[in-house]
Design a protein around this motif. Structure first.
Motif: not given
Lengths: 220, 251
Positions: A16, A27, A171-172, A174, A183, A187, A191
């Motif tokens: 990130w 992010h 989401i970042r 997890g 997933k 992600q 991203r």
């Protein structure tokens, strides 16, 4: 072998914190939580105004509210509908209860608090219900009640932004209990900033619908 | 560092760079395509907005036109019904979508009919339009009040029947009210001649409706407001009886 190397590569560089400054900024924790904080404050303020309006309307159904601008832009019309007290009390009260929780999460996170995974899952689940409710109300106001209420629109937009950032962070990190492949897809989408594009497109589509349906009244 | 572990590090770095490159090109693709879609949407919004503003200029102004006062009003600018030599004047402020006005009409319409007929009262009707926001953007209150003004202007003898018929099956607050065609039909049935009905759509008296609505709120707080010989009637207007009694007390 290559699988484990891939993973090593991913964890070695903070995924990130890649790309240009703008991308890293987007992010970053600060951006995410500040956006959520501002949106939830806006939503709380709108809920507050709508709650007061609801009380004034209860006192006097013809009360002249500040945002009764014309036949279409009218909190009174929306506020007087059954949809705006779906659960037997003004919906805006829900905002008064829920938004301070979001504000607390945002402020605590800005201060470095890391909430447990189950907490973030619960927050995401509850807020998802909230966002669905907000969009049901928006749809009803647009197409059934036939009036726009500026404060309700602010709630719709702010709720969208909170939901967007909450999903972003979950989401970042997890947090979401999604199957492995999904997933990964989520992600990858986040991203590559696909989620940001989607939320902007979504808000613009809403603006387009509003202008297309009520433009003549808005620019009267 | 052994040879194999150095090779491994090399390989890891290569893969890492490869992944970063892939990620970067994906981000760029999303940015370009997303940016394009966003630009198109902004353009569409601007186009629709300009179009809406333009179509506004073409449409006839609502309430901003020339003020035309209907013929046949009484000296106070109200719509008269009945013989003005009848002893008691009943003045009524109302809006055609106001549910309370519908309830007033339901409770007292027949009594007012009777008192009109036996010459006890004459009426001063004051249609106003302040509840346009409750007809889903169709401005039913204004259209209905304009129709009423057109009837007094062109067919004064049909005014009371038209007024009563407008409250039969009154449209609810928040509905779209009645369409222009429905109002026209009601007027025809109430005995308004076709050529007068045809003038509803000209909206000639909308500026007058706006004006009397503004003026009304200098002296009333809501509708219905009922006055007997100029004095506010404070009794129950939603059940038959109290109003009649108050009128008869004045005879």
């Amino acid at each position: 072998m290559s699988q484990s190397l891939d993973e090593a590569a991913l964890t070695a560089t903070e995924p990130w914190a890649e790309g240009g400054r703008l991308n890293r900024l987007r992010h970053s924790n600060t951006t995410i939580w500040v956006t959520m904080l501002v949106a939830s404050l806006a939503s709380l303020y709108a809920s507050f105004v709508l709650s007061i309006d609801a009380i004034r309307l209860a006192e006097d159904p013809n009360a002249d509210l500040g945002c009764n601008i014309n036949a279409v832009i009218s909190c009174g019309t929306v506020g007087a509908s059954w949809q705006s007290s779906l659960l037997g009390f003004p919906n805006a009260f829900l905002g008064l209860v829920a938004e301070p929780v979001v504000i607390t999460i945002a402020v605590a996170s800005l201060g470095g608090v890391k909430f447990p995974r189950w907490f973030m899952i619960a927050a995401q689940a509850v807020y998802t219900i909230g966002v669905l409710f907000a969009y049901w109300l928006f749809q009803q106001a647009m197409f059934e009640i036939g009036a726009l209420c500026p404060w309700c629109l602010l709630v719709t937009v702010a709720t969208t932004l909170v939901f967007f950032e909450m999903s972003h962070v979950n989401i970042r990190d997890g947090n979401l209990p999604l199957p492995g492949r999904l997933k990964g897809v989520a992600q990858a989408a986040v991203r590559s900033n696909l989620d940001l594009v989607l939320v902007i497109v979504w808000l613009l589509l809403i603006a387009l619908t509003v202008v297309a349906k009520y433009g003549t009244a808005l620019f009267a | 560092m052994s040879k194999s572990s150095r090779a491994k590090t090399e390989q890891m770095r290569a893969e890492r760079e490869e992944a970063a490159r892939k990620q970067q090109s994906r981000r760029r693709l999303v940015a370009i395509l997303g940016g394009l879609v966003i630009l198109v949407l902004i353009g569409a919004i601007a186009w629709v907005a300009v179009d809406a503003a333009k179509s506004n200029d073409d449409s006839p102004g609502n309430g901003s036109g020339e003020l035309v006062i209907p013929n046949n009003l009484n000296g106070d600018g109200a719509i008269p019904v009945g013989d003005d030599s009848a002893p008691v004047e009943v003045e009524i402020y109302f809006d055609y979508i106001c549910p309370a006005c519908g309830a007033f009409e339901l409770a007292n319409g027949a009594e007012l009919d009777r008192l009109l007929e036996d010459g006890s009262i004459h009426l001063a009707l004051r249609p106003i339009a302040f509840l346009d926001k409750f007809s889903s953007g169709t401005e039913y209150s204004t259209r209905a009040a304009n129709a009423m003004a057109t009837v007094i202007d062109g067919a004064p003898e049909a005014v009371w029947d038209f007024h009563g018929a407008m409250y039969v099956d009154q449209p609810a607050e928040g509905s779209e009210g009645r369409t222009d065609e429905e109002i026209a039909e009601i007027a025809l049935e109430a005995g308004v001649p076709q050529e007068v009905v045809d003038r509803f759509e000209d909206q000639t008296f909308v500026p007058w409706v706006v004006k009397v609505t503004d003026e009304a709120f200098e002296s009333i707080d809501g509708t219905p407001t009922v006055r007997l010989d100029g004095e506010d009637f404070e009794g129950d207007v939603y059940t038959p009886g109290p109003l009649t009694e108050a009128i008869e007390a004045k005879l």
